[in-house]
Design a protein around this motif. Structure first.
Motif, PDB file in Angstrom:
ATOM      1  N   ASP A 199      -5.446  -7.913 -34.602  1.00  0.00           N
ATOM      2  CA  ASP A 199      -4.464  -8.982 -34.459  1.00  0.00           C
ATOM      3  C   ASP A 199      -3.149  -8.362 -34.024  1.00  0.00           C
ATOM      4  O   ASP A 199      -2.672  -7.413 -34.656  1.00  0.00           O
ATOM      5  CB  ASP A 199      -4.314  -9.697 -35.801  1.00  0.00           C
ATOM      6  CG  ASP A 199      -3.496 -10.979 -35.716  1.00  0.00           C
ATOM      7  OD1 ASP A 199      -2.523 -11.016 -34.933  1.00  0.00           O
ATOM      8  OD2 ASP A 199      -3.828 -11.930 -36.435  1.00  0.00           O
ATOM      9  N   ILE A 200      -2.545  -8.898 -32.985  1.00  0.00           N
ATOM     10  CA  ILE A 200      -1.310  -8.316 -32.460  1.00  0.00           C
ATOM     11  C   ILE A 200      -0.191  -8.359 -33.489  1.00  0.00           C
ATOM     12  O   ILE A 200       0.732  -7.536 -33.452  1.00  0.00           O
ATOM     13  CB  ILE A 200      -0.887  -9.021 -31.153  1.00  0.00           C
ATOM     14  CG1 ILE A 200       0.186  -8.202 -30.431  1.00  0.00           C
ATOM     15  CG2 ILE A 200      -0.411 -10.440 -31.420  1.00  0.00           C
ATOM     16  CD1 ILE A 200       0.523  -8.707 -29.068  1.00  0.00           C
ATOM     17  N   ALA A 201      -0.251  -9.292 -34.434  1.00  0.00           N
ATOM     18  CA  ALA A 201       0.793  -9.382 -35.448  1.00  0.00           C
ATOM     19  C   ALA A 201       0.845  -8.128 -36.311  1.00  0.00           C
ATOM     20  O   ALA A 201       1.864  -7.851 -36.953  1.00  0.00           O
ATOM     21  CB  ALA A 201       0.570 -10.606 -36.329  1.00  0.00           C
ATOM     22  N   HIS A 202      -0.245  -7.363 -36.335  1.00  0.00           N
ATOM     23  CA  HIS A 202      -0.314  -6.156 -37.163  1.00  0.00           C
ATOM     24  C   HIS A 202      -0.311  -4.883 -36.309  1.00  0.00           C
ATOM     25  O   HIS A 202      -0.655  -3.807 -36.805  1.00  0.00           O
ATOM     26  CB  HIS A 202      -1.564  -6.195 -38.045  1.00  0.00           C
ATOM     27  CG  HIS A 202      -1.620  -7.394 -38.933  1.00  0.00           C
ATOM     28  ND1 HIS A 202      -0.836  -7.534 -40.045  1.00  0.00           N
ATOM     29  CD2 HIS A 202      -2.348  -8.538 -38.842  1.00  0.00           C
ATOM     30  CE1 HIS A 202      -1.084  -8.701 -40.626  1.00  0.00           C
ATOM     31  NE2 HIS A 202      -1.995  -9.324 -39.913  1.00  0.00           N
ATOM     32  N   LEU A 203       0.085  -4.997 -35.046  1.00  0.00           N
ATOM     33  CA  LEU A 203       0.099  -3.848 -34.155  1.00  0.00           C
ATOM     34  C   LEU A 203       1.183  -2.865 -34.585  1.00  0.00           C
ATOM     35  O   LEU A 203       2.299  -3.253 -34.926  1.00  0.00           O
ATOM     36  CB  LEU A 203       0.360  -4.322 -32.727  1.00  0.00           C
ATOM     37  CG  LEU A 203       0.081  -3.345 -31.591  1.00  0.00           C
ATOM     38  CD1 LEU A 203      -1.416  -3.075 -31.484  1.00  0.00           C
ATOM     39  CD2 LEU A 203       0.598  -3.930 -30.273  1.00  0.00           C
ATOM     40  N   THR A 204       0.857  -1.580 -34.558  1.00  0.00           N
ATOM     41  CA  THR A 204       1.811  -0.526 -34.892  1.00  0.00           C
ATOM     42  C   THR A 204       1.658   0.608 -33.889  1.00  0.00           C
ATOM     43  O   THR A 204       0.647   0.691 -33.176  1.00  0.00           O
ATOM     44  CB  THR A 204       1.544   0.040 -36.304  1.00  0.00           C
ATOM     45  OG1 THR A 204       0.281   0.727 -36.292  1.00  0.00           O
ATOM     46  CG2 THR A 204       1.532  -1.058 -37.357  1.00  0.00           C
ATOM     47  N   PRO A 205       2.648   1.527 -33.819  1.00  0.00           N
ATOM     48  CA  PRO A 205       2.458   2.704 -32.972  1.00  0.00           C
ATOM     49  C   PRO A 205       1.192   3.477 -33.308  1.00  0.00           C
ATOM     50  O   PRO A 205       0.529   4.015 -32.415  1.00  0.00           O
ATOM     51  CB  PRO A 205       3.722   3.531 -33.243  1.00  0.00           C
ATOM     52  CG  PRO A 205       4.758   2.516 -33.617  1.00  0.00           C
ATOM     53  CD  PRO A 205       4.013   1.473 -34.396  1.00  0.00           C
ATOM     54  N   ASP A 206       0.822   3.521 -34.589  1.00  0.00           N
ATOM     55  CA  ASP A 206      -0.412   4.220 -34.973  1.00  0.00           C
ATOM     56  C   ASP A 206      -1.640   3.545 -34.357  1.00  0.00           C
ATOM     57  O   ASP A 206      -2.625   4.220 -34.033  1.00  0.00           O
ATOM     58  CB  ASP A 206      -0.562   4.256 -36.496  1.00  0.00           C
ATOM     59  CG  ASP A 206       0.390   5.241 -37.161  1.00  0.00           C
ATOM     60  OD1 ASP A 206       0.960   6.085 -36.428  1.00  0.00           O
ATOM     61  OD2 ASP A 206       0.575   5.152 -38.381  1.00  0.00           O
ATOM     62  N   SER A 207      -1.596   2.208 -34.206  1.00  0.00           N
ATOM     63  CA  SER A 207      -2.709   1.492 -33.577  1.00  0.00           C
ATOM     64  C   SER A 207      -2.920   1.953 -32.147  1.00  0.00           C
ATOM     65  O   SER A 207      -4.024   1.865 -31.611  1.00  0.00           O
ATOM     66  CB  SER A 207      -2.453  -0.020 -33.565  1.00  0.00           C
ATOM     67  OG  SER A 207      -2.144  -0.521 -34.839  1.00  0.00           O
ATOM     68  N   LEU A 208      -1.825   2.423 -31.519  1.00  0.00           N
ATOM     69  CA  LEU A 208      -1.863   2.814 -30.112  1.00  0.00           C
ATOM     70  C   LEU A 208      -1.794   4.337 -29.943  1.00  0.00           C
ATOM     71  O   LEU A 208      -1.519   4.816 -28.838  1.00  0.00           O
ATOM     72  CB  LEU A 208      -0.700   2.156 -29.356  1.00  0.00           C
ATOM     73  CG  LEU A 208      -0.632   0.630 -29.427  1.00  0.00           C
ATOM     74  CD1 LEU A 208       0.614   0.130 -28.705  1.00  0.00           C
ATOM     75  CD2 LEU A 208      -1.880   0.003 -28.817  1.00  0.00           C
ATOM     76  N   ALA A 209      -2.039   5.068 -30.996  1.00  0.00           N
ATOM     77  CA  ALA A 209      -1.957   6.534 -30.916  1.00  0.00           C
ATOM     78  C   ALA A 209      -2.862   7.055 -29.813  1.00  0.00           C
ATOM     79  O   ALA A 209      -4.031   6.696 -29.727  1.00  0.00           O
ATOM     80  CB  ALA A 209      -2.362   7.153 -32.253  1.00  0.00           C
ATOM     81  N   GLY A 210      -2.306   7.879 -28.921  1.00  0.00           N
ATOM     82  CA  GLY A 210      -3.068   8.452 -27.817  1.00  0.00           C
ATOM     83  C   GLY A 210      -3.187   7.557 -26.613  1.00  0.00           C
ATOM     84  O   GLY A 210      -3.827   7.940 -25.618  1.00  0.00           O
ATOM     85  N   ALA A 211      -2.583   6.366 -26.643  1.00  0.00           N
ATOM     86  CA  ALA A 211      -2.704   5.435 -25.517  1.00  0.00           C
ATOM     87  C   ALA A 211      -1.941   5.937 -24.299  1.00  0.00           C
ATOM     88  O   ALA A 211      -0.823   6.446 -24.410  1.00  0.00           O
ATOM     89  CB  ALA A 211      -2.201   4.058 -25.911  1.00  0.00           C
ATOM     90  N   SER A 212      -2.555   5.797 -23.135  1.00  0.00           N
ATOM     91  CA  SER A 212      -1.877   6.052 -21.861  1.00  0.00           C
ATOM     92  C   SER A 212      -1.235   4.800 -21.316  1.00  0.00           C
ATOM     93  O   SER A 212      -0.276   4.863 -20.533  1.00  0.00           O
ATOM     94  CB  SER A 212      -2.893   6.555 -20.827  1.00  0.00           C
ATOM     95  OG  SER A 212      -3.690   7.593 -21.316  1.00  0.00           O
TER      96      SER A 212
END
Length: 329
Positions: free
Chosen positions: A156-169
């Motif tokens: 759920d985008i409401a719970h998105l954090t930088p950790d959720s995107l760790a390693g994202a390009s």
């Protein structure tokens, strides 16, 4: 958007014969009828959790709009995007792309073949039914023939954090921003900025519609529809400006580009479905319109069936180039 989040799950790619007969399209955000389609619900139960009801968006509608979405998305952001992701900092194994609210994955089917190099797509949605379609119909190769792999996550985008995107390009989304609240837009910008990755966010409606031939009720229907989009604190047609400001507040370079649907006789089925949802949302917002709107819709559908109606639905694409993690302020 703010129902409880189901547990993350990683799915293997279904066998090709599990895929739908025709490739499905992107998910419509059913919180407004501009991307209306039939929707139902699926009941999910996580370990030790109460059942959660998650919207289910009809793949038939998603498939119907996929071609128009692909034609509408702006190509101008691809140059600066390719320059940014061509050599991901600290990565030798290619791009990691997080697609938020992926629906059945049309963003990946459009973008992956336009980027070089191996790619791993992480598809986020709250509906496992749509995630199954997305995995089944995901692209297999990049522009240069490199391999594309995929995993799916219920989130759920409401719970998105930088950790959720760790390693994202890269973070992508399609037809999403206008169904966010200001708080959710801030969460998205903060997560991308914290992860130091760019974001390509496409097909946000701007509140402008042009129909040819015109009709005296066009303006009133448009105004009522736009009010409907803003209900309950949703950003609606103000989304691109709000999201751009949120990203800029984190130091990102933000660019926007027009990405209109241009629908003519060749898209009669999509136009008719869009008309029903557009007028229906306007009437829901202003019930006093009903009698006139019913006549209007009948006339417009007849013109559509006769090949005499053209519609331009304005959208905007946004590219936010966040500072890479560790970059100087």
């Amino acid at each position: 958007m703010r129902k409880p989040t189901a547990p993350t799950e990683h799915l293997t790619r279904p066998r090709p014969d599990d895929a739908p007969g025709d490739q499905p399209g992107d998910r419509p955000a059913d919180r407004h009828a501009g991307r209306v389609g039939e929707s139902g619900t699926v009941r999910l139960r996580g370990s030790g959790e109460a059942a959660v009801r998650v919207p289910r968006y009809a793949p038939e509608w998603l498939r119907l709009r996929e071609g128009a979405d692909a034609r509408a998305r702006a190509r101008d952001p691809l140059g600066p995007l390719r320059a940014r992701v061509s050599r991901p900092p600290g990565r030798a194994d290619g791009l990691v792309v997080h697609d938020l609210g992926c629906g059945t994955g049309s963003m990946g089917r459009w973008l992956a073949p336009l980027l070089d190099g191996p790619q791993h797509w992480v598809l986020h949605d709250r509906d496992p039914y749509l995630l199954h379609f997305a995995a089944a119909a995901s692209p297999r190769s990049a522009a240069d023939g490199s391999r594309v792999t995929v995993e799916t996550r219920r989130s759920d985008i409401a719970h998105l954090t930088p950790d959720s995107l760790a390693g994202a390009s890269l973070v992508t989304a399609s037809a999403l921003l206008d169904v966010l609240t200001a708080d959710e837009a801030g969460t998205l910008a903060a997560a991308c900025a914290g992860a130091g990755c760019p974001a390509l966010l496409t097909l946000s409606v701007t509140g402008r519609v042009e129909l040819d031939p015109s009709h005296p009720l066009d303006g009133e229907i448009t105004e009522a529809f736009n009010d409907h989009q803003r209900r309950s604190g949703l950003l609606g047609p103000d989304a691109v400006a709000v999201v751009a400001e949120a990203f800029a507040g984190h130091g990102a370079t933000v660019r926007t580009h027009p990405s209109p649907w241009r629908l003519g006789p060749g898209e009669a089925a999509l136009t008719a479905q869009w008309l029903r949802g557009w007028v229906g949302a306007a009437v829901e917002q202003r019930p006093a319109l009903r009698e006139r709107a019913d006549r209007y819709l009948t006339e417009r559908l007849a013109a559509c069936a006769a090949g005499e109606l053209r519609v331009e639905v304005r959208h905007s694409d946004l590219l936010a180039l966040c500072r890479p993690t560790g970059a100087a302020s």
